[in-house]
Design a protein around this motif. Sequence first.
Motif, PDB file in Angstrom:
ATOM      1  N   VAL A   1       0.799  -1.236   0.000  1.00  0.00           N
ATOM      2  CA  VAL A   1       0.000   0.000   0.000  1.00  0.00           C
ATOM      3  C   VAL A   1       0.827   1.279   0.000  1.00  0.00           C
ATOM      4  O   VAL A   1       0.276   2.370  -0.119  1.00  0.00           O
ATOM      5  N   VAL A   2       2.146   1.131   0.150  1.00  0.00           N
ATOM      6  CA  VAL A   2       2.967   2.343   0.281  1.00  0.00           C
ATOM      7  C   VAL A   2       3.617   2.738  -1.047  1.00  0.00           C
ATOM      8  O   VAL A   2       3.495   2.035  -2.054  1.00  0.00           O
TER       9      VAL A   2
ATOM     10  N   LYS B   1       9.428  -0.519   2.389  1.00  0.00           N
ATOM     11  CA  LYS B   1       8.688  -1.680   1.874  1.00  0.00           C
ATOM     12  C   LYS B   1       8.687  -1.676   0.348  1.00  0.00           C
ATOM     13  O   LYS B   1       8.874  -2.713  -0.286  1.00  0.00           O
TER      14      LYS B   1
ATOM     15  N   ASP C   1      -4.708  -3.181   2.660  1.00  0.00           N
ATOM     16  CA  ASP C   1      -4.143  -4.212   3.539  1.00  0.00           C
ATOM     17  C   ASP C   1      -5.178  -5.146   4.142  1.00  0.00           C
ATOM     18  O   ASP C   1      -4.867  -6.274   4.491  1.00  0.00           O
TER      19      ASP C   1
ATOM     20  N   ALA D   1       1.165  -4.158   7.704  1.00  0.00           N
ATOM     21  CA  ALA D   1       1.605  -3.783   9.050  1.00  0.00           C
ATOM     22  C   ALA D   1       1.109  -4.859  10.023  1.00  0.00           C
ATOM     23  O   ALA D   1       0.039  -5.448   9.829  1.00  0.00           O
TER      24      ALA D   1
ATOM     25  N   LYS E   1      -2.452  -5.191  11.222  1.00  0.00           N
ATOM     26  CA  LYS E   1      -3.556  -5.531  10.325  1.00  0.00           C
ATOM     27  C   LYS E   1      -3.890  -7.022  10.269  1.00  0.00           C
ATOM     28  O   LYS E   1      -4.656  -7.451   9.424  1.00  0.00           O
TER      29      LYS E   1
ATOM     30  N   ARG F   1      -7.191   8.879  12.763  1.00  0.00           N
ATOM     31  CA  ARG F   1      -7.242   7.669  11.919  1.00  0.00           C
ATOM     32  C   ARG F   1      -6.274   6.641  12.512  1.00  0.00           C
ATOM     33  O   ARG F   1      -5.150   6.971  12.884  1.00  0.00           O
TER      34      ARG F   1
ATOM     35  N   MET G   1      -4.996   2.240  12.119  1.00  0.00           N
ATOM     36  CA  MET G   1      -5.062   0.992  11.348  1.00  0.00           C
ATOM     37  C   MET G   1      -6.091   0.098  12.045  1.00  0.00           C
ATOM     38  O   MET G   1      -6.536   0.404  13.149  1.00  0.00           O
TER      39      MET G   1
ATOM     40  N   PHE H   1      -5.247   2.970   4.602  1.00  0.00           N
ATOM     41  CA  PHE H   1      -4.118   3.883   4.409  1.00  0.00           C
ATOM     42  C   PHE H   1      -4.364   4.817   3.222  1.00  0.00           C
ATOM     43  O   PHE H   1      -4.044   6.009   3.267  1.00  0.00           O
TER      44      PHE H   1
ATOM     45  N   ASN I   1       1.855   7.733  12.510  1.00  0.00           N
ATOM     46  CA  ASN I   1       2.592   6.974  11.493  1.00  0.00           C
ATOM     47  C   ASN I   1       4.094   7.200  11.632  1.00  0.00           C
ATOM     48  O   ASN I   1       4.538   8.024  12.432  1.00  0.00           O
TER      49      ASN I   1
ATOM     50  N   ASN J   1       6.281   7.296   6.274  1.00  0.00           N
ATOM     51  CA  ASN J   1       4.922   7.402   5.725  1.00  0.00           C
ATOM     52  C   ASN J   1       4.397   8.829   5.779  1.00  0.00           C
ATOM     53  O   ASN J   1       3.685   9.272   4.866  1.00  0.00           O
TER      54      ASN J   1
ATOM     55  N   LEU K   1       5.728   0.791  13.860  1.00  0.00           N
ATOM     56  CA  LEU K   1       5.106   0.391  12.589  1.00  0.00           C
ATOM     57  C   LEU K   1       6.047  -0.593  11.907  1.00  0.00           C
ATOM     58  O   LEU K   1       7.084  -0.201  11.374  1.00  0.00           O
TER      59      LEU K   1
ATOM     60  N   TYR L   1       6.209  -4.636   9.754  1.00  0.00           N
ATOM     61  CA  TYR L   1       5.429  -5.481   8.846  1.00  0.00           C
ATOM     62  C   TYR L   1       5.772  -6.952   9.004  1.00  0.00           C
ATOM     63  O   TYR L   1       6.861  -7.304   9.473  1.00  0.00           O
TER      64      TYR L   1
HETATM   65  C1  LMR Z   1      -0.821   2.340   7.614  1.00  0.00           C
HETATM   66  O1  LMR Z   1      -1.897   1.850   7.248  1.00  0.00           O
HETATM   67  O2  LMR Z   1      -0.728   3.418   8.188  1.00  0.00           O
HETATM   68  C2  LMR Z   1       0.438   1.569   7.326  1.00  0.00           C
HETATM   69  O3  LMR Z   1       0.208   0.236   7.592  1.00  0.00           O
HETATM   70  C3  LMR Z   1       0.828   1.663   5.898  1.00  0.00           C
HETATM   71  C4  LMR Z   1       2.064   0.860   5.628  1.00  0.00           C
HETATM   72  O4  LMR Z   1       1.989  -0.206   5.053  1.00  0.00           O
HETATM   73  O5  LMR Z   1       3.134   1.354   6.027  1.00  0.00           O
END
Ligand code: LMR
Length: 331
Positions: free
Chosen positions: A36-37, A43, A75, A93, A96, A171, A173, A194, A211, A215, A236, A238
Amino acid sequence: MFRKITTLVATAALSGLLVAGAAVAKDPITIKFSHVVAENTAKGQMANKFKDLIAERLAGKVQVEVFPSSQLFNDDGVLKAILLGDVQIAAPALSKFESYTRQLQIFDLPFLFKDMAAVEKFQTSEKGIELLDSLQKKGFVGLGYLHNGMKQLSSNSPLRVPSDANGLKFRIMSSDVLAAQFQALNAVPLKKPFSEVFTLLQTKAIDGQENSWSNIYSQKFFEVQPYITESNHGLLDYMVVTSKEFWMSIPDDERAIVRTALDEAIAFGNKVAEDKSIGDRQLILDSKRCEIIELTDAERSQWVEAMKPVWEQFEEEIGKDMIDAAYQSNM
Ligand code: LMR
């Protein structure tokens, strides 16, 4: 007669060759890697490195296609897509995975790790590896942890002490621990993908978010948030995952090469993450678009005091021994 036999032998040999030829010409295994980034993040660069290594080492046998910036899935959808075989690798992340395991929630506990060295120490310990394997019963293979960095709080108004967050919408996750963390501040947590965060911030539908520096920089959150509190309150990180079914479908020798390429790409990504947590912070500072609030020790203690009760709320689900082991990695 002799000619007939020769022709038969030649035909058989030819068809054998054709069969062998067909085997050689078999389509390569395709690994779709969805994330997603942006591509220039840890990543993003890890995924591209993995693609390059596979192209170098397994050309014609395995190929990697990378889909950045939520092009294919967000995600929450990607884990289901992995199990369905629509995507083969992702690195969501750790926050999630909640609908598959409650144990990984440990990584969301506020102020659990004092720095990335402690995170690394815990993740490479026996307990850390146990957590990496915890998704096996759900059909996933945890291929490795990948770092991004510590989280900071960004907002429309300055956040110096916990009461400054009172009533604000943040906001988060999709993690109940993160929800509890903001509820502990009397703030309102909203689980959102995200890909929607920038617009939510820009339109002021929400007041803030948490974040990593990387990010906040790569998604331009700093352009629509006038304040960032350097809280380093959470992590944060993964997990690079695939499905057991796909993983075992790769022939043994090729799987070993894929595994090595992934390990190398993860090590590369971790180095990028380390550099970016310093470099992207500096770029944000240099932009002069927002103020970075550095906390005094006394202010920081107030955040710890306000958020730490969350540990107890989740102790039963995560396991006290697990939390103790993670905490010990700070020593
Ligand atoms: C987010 O949703 O803020 C992060 O998980 C995005 C990411 O993959 O770094």
